[in-house]
Design an enzyme around this catalytic site. Structure first.
Site, PDB file in Angstrom:
ATOM      1  N   GLU A 143       0.832  -1.220   0.000  1.00 50.57           N
ATOM      2  CA  GLU A 143       0.000   0.000   0.000  1.00 50.57           C
ATOM      3  C   GLU A 143       0.865   1.269   0.000  1.00 50.57           C
ATOM      4  OE1 GLU A 143      -3.752   0.002   1.803  1.00 50.57           O
ATOM      5  OE2 GLU A 143      -3.898  -2.181   1.817  1.00 50.57           O
TER       6      GLU A 143
HETATM    7  N1  CAA Z   1      -5.662  11.675  -3.351  1.00 51.72           N
HETATM    8  C1  CAA Z   1      -6.262  12.156  -4.465  1.00 51.72           C
HETATM    9  N2  CAA Z   1      -5.567  12.518  -5.578  1.00 51.72           N
HETATM   10  C2  CAA Z   1      -4.222  12.362  -5.552  1.00 51.72           C
HETATM   11  C3  CAA Z   1      -3.541  11.852  -4.421  1.00 51.72           C
HETATM   12  C4  CAA Z   1      -4.324  11.516  -3.290  1.00 51.72           C
HETATM   13  N3  CAA Z   1      -3.741  11.032  -2.176  1.00 51.72           N
HETATM   14  N4  CAA Z   1      -2.225  11.783  -4.695  1.00 51.72           N
HETATM   15  C5  CAA Z   1      -2.069  12.248  -5.947  1.00 51.72           C
HETATM   16  N5  CAA Z   1      -3.278  12.598  -6.454  1.00 51.72           N
HETATM   17  C6  CAA Z   1      -3.563  13.192  -7.767  1.00 51.72           C
HETATM   18  C7  CAA Z   1      -2.717  14.445  -7.951  1.00 51.72           C
HETATM   19  O1  CAA Z   1      -3.382  15.572  -7.410  1.00 51.72           O
HETATM   20  C8  CAA Z   1      -2.595  14.544  -9.450  1.00 51.72           C
HETATM   21  O2  CAA Z   1      -3.769  15.101  -9.983  1.00 51.72           O
HETATM   22  P1  CAA Z   1      -3.676  16.217 -11.152  1.00 51.72           P
HETATM   23  O3  CAA Z   1      -2.993  15.509 -12.294  1.00 51.72           O
HETATM   24  O4  CAA Z   1      -5.092  16.558 -11.423  1.00 51.72           O
HETATM   25  O5  CAA Z   1      -2.851  17.338 -10.610  1.00 51.72           O
HETATM   26  C9  CAA Z   1      -2.575  13.079  -9.894  1.00 51.72           C
HETATM   27  O6  CAA Z   1      -3.151  12.310  -8.797  1.00 51.72           O
HETATM   28  C10 CAA Z   1      -1.188  12.573 -10.159  1.00 51.72           C
HETATM   29  O7  CAA Z   1      -0.428  12.832  -8.982  1.00 51.72           O
HETATM   30  P2  CAA Z   1       1.171  12.736  -8.963  1.00 51.72           P
HETATM   31  O8  CAA Z   1       1.734  13.541 -10.114  1.00 51.72           O
HETATM   32  O9  CAA Z   1       1.642  13.054  -7.597  1.00 51.72           O
HETATM   33  O10 CAA Z   1       1.379  11.189  -9.314  1.00 51.72           O
HETATM   34  P3  CAA Z   1       2.681  10.323  -9.440  1.00 51.72           P
HETATM   35  O11 CAA Z   1       2.586   9.510 -10.660  1.00 51.72           O
HETATM   36  O12 CAA Z   1       3.895  11.174  -9.220  1.00 51.72           O
HETATM   37  O13 CAA Z   1       2.541   9.291  -8.208  1.00 51.72           O
HETATM   38  C11 CAA Z   1       2.708   8.473  -5.991  1.00 51.72           C
HETATM   39  C12 CAA Z   1       2.398   9.654  -6.913  1.00 51.72           C
HETATM   40  C13 CAA Z   1       2.448   8.986  -4.591  1.00 51.72           C
HETATM   41  C14 CAA Z   1       4.147   7.999  -6.100  1.00 51.72           C
HETATM   42  C15 CAA Z   1       1.750   7.293  -6.338  1.00 51.72           C
HETATM   43  O14 CAA Z   1       2.067   6.726  -7.576  1.00 51.72           O
HETATM   44  C16 CAA Z   1       1.750   6.206  -5.286  1.00 51.72           C
HETATM   45  O15 CAA Z   1       1.113   6.350  -4.238  1.00 51.72           O
HETATM   46  N6  CAA Z   1       2.451   5.085  -5.555  1.00 51.72           N
HETATM   47  C17 CAA Z   1       2.361   3.911  -4.688  1.00 51.72           C
HETATM   48  C18 CAA Z   1       1.309   2.978  -5.190  1.00 51.72           C
HETATM   49  C19 CAA Z   1       0.757   2.106  -4.112  1.00 51.72           C
HETATM   50  O16 CAA Z   1       0.539   2.521  -2.986  1.00 51.72           O
HETATM   51  N7  CAA Z   1       0.475   0.860  -4.465  1.00 51.72           N
HETATM   52  C20 CAA Z   1      -0.099  -0.070  -3.546  1.00 51.72           C
HETATM   53  C21 CAA Z   1      -1.055  -0.952  -4.275  1.00 51.72           C
HETATM   54  S1  CAA Z   1      -2.252  -1.792  -3.288  1.00 51.72           S
HETATM   55  C22 CAA Z   1      -1.415  -3.036  -2.533  1.00 51.72           C
HETATM   56  O17 CAA Z   1      -0.446  -2.815  -1.888  1.00 51.72           O
HETATM   57  C23 CAA Z   1      -1.875  -4.436  -2.718  1.00 51.72           C
HETATM   58  C24 CAA Z   1      -2.777  -4.959  -1.697  1.00 51.72           C
HETATM   59  O18 CAA Z   1      -3.664  -5.710  -2.052  1.00 51.72           O
HETATM   60  C25 CAA Z   1      -2.575  -4.687  -0.242  1.00 51.72           C
END
Ligand code: CAA
Length: 379
Positions: A363
């Site tokens: 996550e």
């Molecule tokens: N809430 C709402 N919107 C959000 C947000 C949030 N927390 N974070 C980013 N956004 C929006 C931004 O505002 C942006 O919107 P605009 O384009 O309109 O401005 C858009 O999303 C893109 O944001 P970023 O440019 O910041 O995106 P990024 O590509 O740089 O990625 C990141 C940001 C934080 C690294 C994200 O990719 C991330 O969280 N990565 C980790 C993924 C993850 O947690 N995976 C877990 C999968 S589930 C799992 O683990 C399996 C399971 O079954 C347990």
């Protein structure tokens, strides 16, 4: 500021304690050994209203808040962190996507069955080349008349082989990257869905995690959540809630291991006195206790922010980072304090140490949490 739990919160804690004693403690070591999922415990979580804790009663929820929900995961994970994550995925990730962004039809149709414990939900975001960089999803959904045709695959899907429903993130416009991702509610008995490898994991061994393959899967257009292109934000929003779930899982593991170590240090004698009378060990326990309490405050603060309608992205990231690092530290120290016994399966702390490791990874790795927090500092 009030640090006292409410009557409702205390009641949730008591209910979960009883449930874990009856359904999760018996056989926890065997389930870890044999990778067996405790389905009856999950059903009981549903029957007692815990799966839908933070959601409205009209959708099968219990009308409580995230504070109650994190308390529930904390209690569960003191005993069995595998159920902690399975439960968290159903509530935060599956429930969060539909509750926060779904249509009235979707909420009425797809929430109650999971909240009652009759069905399980899952969350399909991660792919072999889209882990921390969630924008790299290549699973595609192409609109054809009243359906979307889904092709691609997901990996590391918690509850994958058990789930009746999955929130699948797929690109409806590959050129648009994050703005081309869309979220769908997928019924897992739809033709064209195949469960791939069920993972053989280091920890959380009784949680079921798998690959899922989609080949020309027809999804009714009504199962698109929100609008096309909103999938990335839906995923990120759900993960903000999920990260609190993982934080609570971490704190529960830490507290579970701490209590085993505390009892052991009082009972075991070496050099003519109980172990805790060695100041090094007493001080070490004091240090761990302080770290647990620090991390827990961050977690409860994050839940408080969410329950009070404020932004909780950064508080959730801080809580996840602190609680899960604490879980790793406390469990590692607990194994060390129990010595040879700690390294053996019967004392549970080695299982907890293995379980703690994944909380720093899924996550959003803890490095991703640092990215989220640093992004909020320098903006
Ligand atoms: N809430 C709402 N919107 C959000 C947000 C949030 N927390 N974070 C980013 N956004 C929006 C931004 O505002 C942006 O919107 P605009 O384009 O309109 O401005 C858009 O999303 C893109 O944001 P970023 O440019 O910041 O995106 P990024 O590509 O740089 O990625 C990141 C940001 C934080 C690294 C994200 O990719 C991330 O969280 N990565 C980790 C993924 C993850 O947690 N995976 C877990 C999968 S589930 C799992 O683990 C399996 C399971 O079954 C347990």
């Amino acid at each position: 500021m009030n640090f006292e739990l409410t009557a409702q919160q205390k009641q949730v804690v008591d209910t979960v304690k009883k449930l874990t004693e009856d359904y999760l403690l018996p056989g926890v070591l065997e389930r870890d050994e044999n990778s067996e999922y405790p389905i009856e415990a999950y059903r009981e979580l549903g029957r007692t209203g815990l799966i839908g804790l933070p959601y409205a009663e009209e959708y099968g929820g219990s009308g409580a808040g995230y504070m109650e929900y994190v308390l529930a995961i904390e209690e569960i994970s003191k005993v069995d962190a595998s159920m902690g994550i399975s439960y968290s995925v159903c509530t935060s990730l599956y429930g969060g996507c539909i509750n926060n962004f779904g249509s009235e039809m979707q909420k009425k149709k797809y929430l109650p069955l999971v909240f009652s414990g009759k069905s399980l939900g899952s969350f399909g975001l991660t792919e072999p080349n889209a882990g921390s960089d969630a924008s790299g999803v290549i699973t595609k959904a192409k609109r054809e008349n009243d359906y979307y045709i889904l092709n691609g695959s997901k990996c590391f899907t918690t509850n994958g082989p058990l789930a009746d429903y999955c929130i699948v993130f797929a690109s409806t416009n590959p050129e648009a990257k994050t703005k081309g991702l869309s979220a769908f509610i997928v019924e897992m008995n739809t033709p064209g869905i195949r469960i791939g490898r069920i993972e053989n994991k280091m920890g959380i061994r009784s949680a079921k995690v798998s690959e899922v393959f989609f080949e020309n899967v027809k999804i009714p257009k009504e199962n698109l959540i929100g609008e096309e292109g909103k999938g990335f934000k839906i995923a990120m929003n759900a993960l903000d809630g999920g990260r609190m779930g993982v934080a609570a899982q971490g704190i529960g593991i830490a507290e579970g291991a701490f209590e085993i170590a505390r009892k052991y240090l009082m009972e075991r004698e070496q050099f003519g006195k109980p172990l805790y009378k060695n100041q090094y060990l007493g001080f070490k326990m004091a240090e761990l206790k302080i770290k647990i309490e620090q991390a827990k405050l961050l977690l409860y603060k994050a839940a408080y922010e969410k329950d009070n309608g404020r932004s909780y992205t950064v508080p959730a990231a801080m809580a996840k980072y602190a609680c899960t690092n604490t879980a790793m530290e406390v469990t590692t120290e607990a194994v060390q304090m129990l010595g040879g016994n700690g390294y053996m399966k019967g004392y549970n702390v080695e299982r907890m140490m293995r379980d703690a490791k994944i909380t720093q990874i899924y996550e959003g790795t803890n490095e991703i949490q640092q990215l989220v927090v640093s992004g909020s500092i320098f903006k």
